[in-house]
Design a protein around this motif. Structure first.
Motif, PDB file in Angstrom:
ATOM      1  N   THR A   1     181.188 -29.786  40.742  1.00  0.00           N
ATOM      2  CA  THR A   1     180.985 -29.240  39.401  1.00  0.00           C
ATOM      3  C   THR A   1     179.511 -29.134  39.041  1.00  0.00           C
ATOM      4  O   THR A   1     178.685 -29.941  39.488  1.00  0.00           O
ATOM      5  CB  THR A   1     181.707 -30.096  38.343  1.00  0.00           C
TER       6      THR A   1
ATOM      7  N   GLU B   1     180.523 -26.567  34.381  1.00  0.00           N
ATOM      8  CA  GLU B   1     180.991 -25.271  33.915  1.00  0.00           C
ATOM      9  C   GLU B   1     181.989 -25.450  32.770  1.00  0.00           C
ATOM     10  O   GLU B   1     182.606 -26.497  32.620  1.00  0.00           O
ATOM     11  CB  GLU B   1     181.640 -24.477  35.058  1.00  0.00           C
TER      12      GLU B   1
ATOM     13  N   ASN C   1     178.097 -19.992  31.444  1.00  0.00           N
ATOM     14  CA  ASN C   1     178.452 -20.800  32.606  1.00  0.00           C
ATOM     15  C   ASN C   1     177.287 -20.850  33.602  1.00  0.00           C
ATOM     16  O   ASN C   1     176.351 -20.055  33.527  1.00  0.00           O
ATOM     17  CB  ASN C   1     179.702 -20.227  33.272  1.00  0.00           C
TER      18      ASN C   1
ATOM     19  N   THR D   1     176.534 -19.915  36.682  1.00  0.00           N
ATOM     20  CA  THR D   1     176.061 -18.693  37.338  1.00  0.00           C
ATOM     21  C   THR D   1     176.328 -17.459  36.480  1.00  0.00           C
ATOM     22  O   THR D   1     176.280 -16.332  36.968  1.00  0.00           O
ATOM     23  CB  THR D   1     176.689 -18.499  38.746  1.00  0.00           C
TER      24      THR D   1
ATOM     25  N   ASP E   1     183.090 -19.108  37.425  1.00  0.00           N
ATOM     26  CA  ASP E   1     182.682 -20.475  37.773  1.00  0.00           C
ATOM     27  C   ASP E   1     183.816 -21.462  37.526  1.00  0.00           C
ATOM     28  O   ASP E   1     183.953 -22.453  38.252  1.00  0.00           O
ATOM     29  CB  ASP E   1     181.464 -20.893  36.955  1.00  0.00           C
TER      30      ASP E   1
ATOM     31  N   ALA F   1     184.856 -23.544  40.994  1.00  0.00           N
ATOM     32  CA  ALA F   1     184.626 -24.986  41.088  1.00  0.00           C
ATOM     33  C   ALA F   1     185.837 -25.695  41.712  1.00  0.00           C
ATOM     34  O   ALA F   1     185.688 -26.418  42.711  1.00  0.00           O
ATOM     35  CB  ALA F   1     184.285 -25.563  39.715  1.00  0.00           C
TER      36      ALA F   1
ATOM     37  N   SER G   1     178.980 -17.114  42.560  1.00  0.00           N
ATOM     38  CA  SER G   1     179.553 -18.388  42.135  1.00  0.00           C
ATOM     39  C   SER G   1     179.986 -19.220  43.337  1.00  0.00           C
ATOM     40  O   SER G   1     179.709 -20.421  43.418  1.00  0.00           O
ATOM     41  CB  SER G   1     180.747 -18.123  41.207  1.00  0.00           C
TER      42      SER G   1
ATOM     43  N   SER H   1     177.145 -20.884  45.112  1.00  0.00           N
ATOM     44  CA  SER H   1     176.610 -22.016  44.372  1.00  0.00           C
ATOM     45  C   SER H   1     177.428 -23.277  44.602  1.00  0.00           C
ATOM     46  O   SER H   1     176.889 -24.335  44.956  1.00  0.00           O
ATOM     47  CB  SER H   1     176.556 -21.679  42.878  1.00  0.00           C
ATOM     48  N   TYR H   2     178.730 -23.178  44.422  1.00  0.00           N
ATOM     49  CA  TYR H   2     179.572 -24.372  44.540  1.00  0.00           C
ATOM     50  C   TYR H   2     179.690 -24.830  45.991  1.00  0.00           C
ATOM     51  O   TYR H   2     179.723 -26.035  46.277  1.00  0.00           O
ATOM     52  CB  TYR H   2     180.936 -24.118  43.908  1.00  0.00           C
TER      53      TYR H   2
END
Length: 390
Positions: free
Chosen positions: A70, A73, A101, A103, A108, A112, A137, A140-141
């Motif tokens: 996380t 978000e 959020n 991104t 997101d 997540a 997204s 990123s996660y």
């Protein structure tokens, strides 16, 4: 595996067969699977959420994983826009601003838990095809989880999405053409074994999106708006938001479901066409033509889920022209101070169309979901202004 107490598993919507939390793809019966929960064990009354985090994970009781990947978000604001309400002839209009959020996208909330599932499955590589936002997204996660990620995007995906996939450490392949070309490239070109982050193939994506509904309802002390208007592309936002309201009804916090209205660009509106025909399935849109690339999905993977969700809430599907969508996004920036992306502009234009058609009126309190940051489509919005001589 760290799953929440109320999580019962993933279940086939046709046969009820149960699958583990990290299962992906269709069920053995060829149907989608849904996350289900023992809602009788959940009690959010009497200040139960008072000390919960101000992110989507304040609702962890009704999310699958107890130790998620996380970046905090969720917890996005519901911005009152009285000028926009007056312009449309509505009682009130609020924008659920998902651009806040991590991104800059509502997705997101789904990526997540989807990436958390990949981590729980000990995946080495997670991949998906995407029109843009989901790739950024996912990268990123996946980066936070220490998992390699691969996004296949169409050449017309926004530069900001392409750039940030790499900035977050993800790998990317640009496929010439449109979203279906990116989907085909994923399956043709990626030879390594991968864990899918694709919408509906990974059911945690739309399950996470239900937290939008939780926040809308909680912000009004579990009261409901008269309508919730969302943009529709793959169908995951529509299905997720409706799922959230259904679960709130199951735990007894609300008595009825608010109508959910799903809006598509008129140049690519397969869900609208299916609803008008009264079909439960969509026919692929033969010649997609919309500037709103995030919603240019000619054959939505979540079509059946979205059609059923809207029907169950008593909502409807609406199509709007690109010019109206871009104008709505620009007006929101100028009059409400919210940087609405092109996809969010589709939802705002849809609210106006619903008011013009008499489906919504001066006595209605309406929530419109802005699914992305205006900075993701800034060039498109600026070009719209230039076309007006501004």
């Amino acid at each position: 595996m760290g799953t929440s107490e109320a999580f019962r598993g993933l279940f086939c919507v046709e046969t009820g067969e149960r699958y583990d939390a990290t299962a992906t793809g269709e069920s053995d019966a060829g149907a989608r699977v849904e996350a289900r929960y023992d809602c009788d064990t959940v009690d959010w009354t009497g200040g139960a959420l008072a000390d919960a985090p101000r992110s989507m994970w304040r609702y962890a009781d009704l999310l699958a994983f107890s130790d998620p990947v996380t970046a905090d978000e969720g917890g996005t604001p519901l911005v009152s826009a009285p000028t926009l309400a007056d312009d449309a002839g509505l009682g009130s209009l609020s924008i659920k601003d998902e651009s806040r959020n991590p991104t800059g996208t509502v997705l997101d909330r789904g990526l997540a838990p989807a990436v958390t599932a990949a981590r729980e499955a000990d995946a080495d590589l997670a991949a998906l095809a995407t029109p843009g936002n989901a790739g950024q997204s996912a990268a990123s996660y996946a980066g936070m989880a220490g998992i390699r990620s691969y996004a296949f995007v169409p050449s017309r995906a926004p530069f900001s999405n392409k750039a940030m996939v790499n900035v977050h450490g993800g790998e990317m392949r640009v496929a010439g053409g449109r979203y279906p070309d990116a989907e085909a490239a994923l399956h043709e070109q990626l030879q390594s074994e991968w864990y899918t982050l694709q919408e509906f193939d990974n059911p945690h994506r739309h399950d996470g999106l239900k937290t939008v509904a939780f926040e809308i309802a909680e912000s009004a002390s579990w009261d409901l708006p008269d309508a919730v208007v969302v943009p529709a592309g793959t169908g995951e936002v529509v299905a997720g938001v409706a799922k959230g309201f259904r679960e709130l009804r199951e735990i007894g916090l609300i008595d009825a479901l608010p109508p959910v209205y799903a809006v598509q660009p008129s140049g690519c509106a397969p869900l609208v066409a299916a609803a008008e025909r009264g079909d439960e399935t969509v026919e692929p849109w033969e010649s997609p033509d919309t500037i709103v690339g995030e919603l240019e999905i000619p054959e939505p993977k979540g079509a059946a889920a979205a059609l059923a969700a809207v029907e169950a809430t008593g909502g409807a599907f609406v199509a709007v022209d690109d010019d109206d969508s871009l104008e709505s996004a620009v007006v929101a920036a100028q009059e409400a101070g919210v940087e609405v992306g092109a996809a969010g502009g589709v939802a705002l234009a849809g609210a106006g169309t619903l008011a013009d058609d008499g489906a919504l009126g001066s006595g209605d309190d309406v929530v419109v979901v802005n699914t992305e940051s205006g900075t993701k489509t800034a060039d498109v919005l600026r070009s719209h202004l230039m076309g007006k001589g501004i």
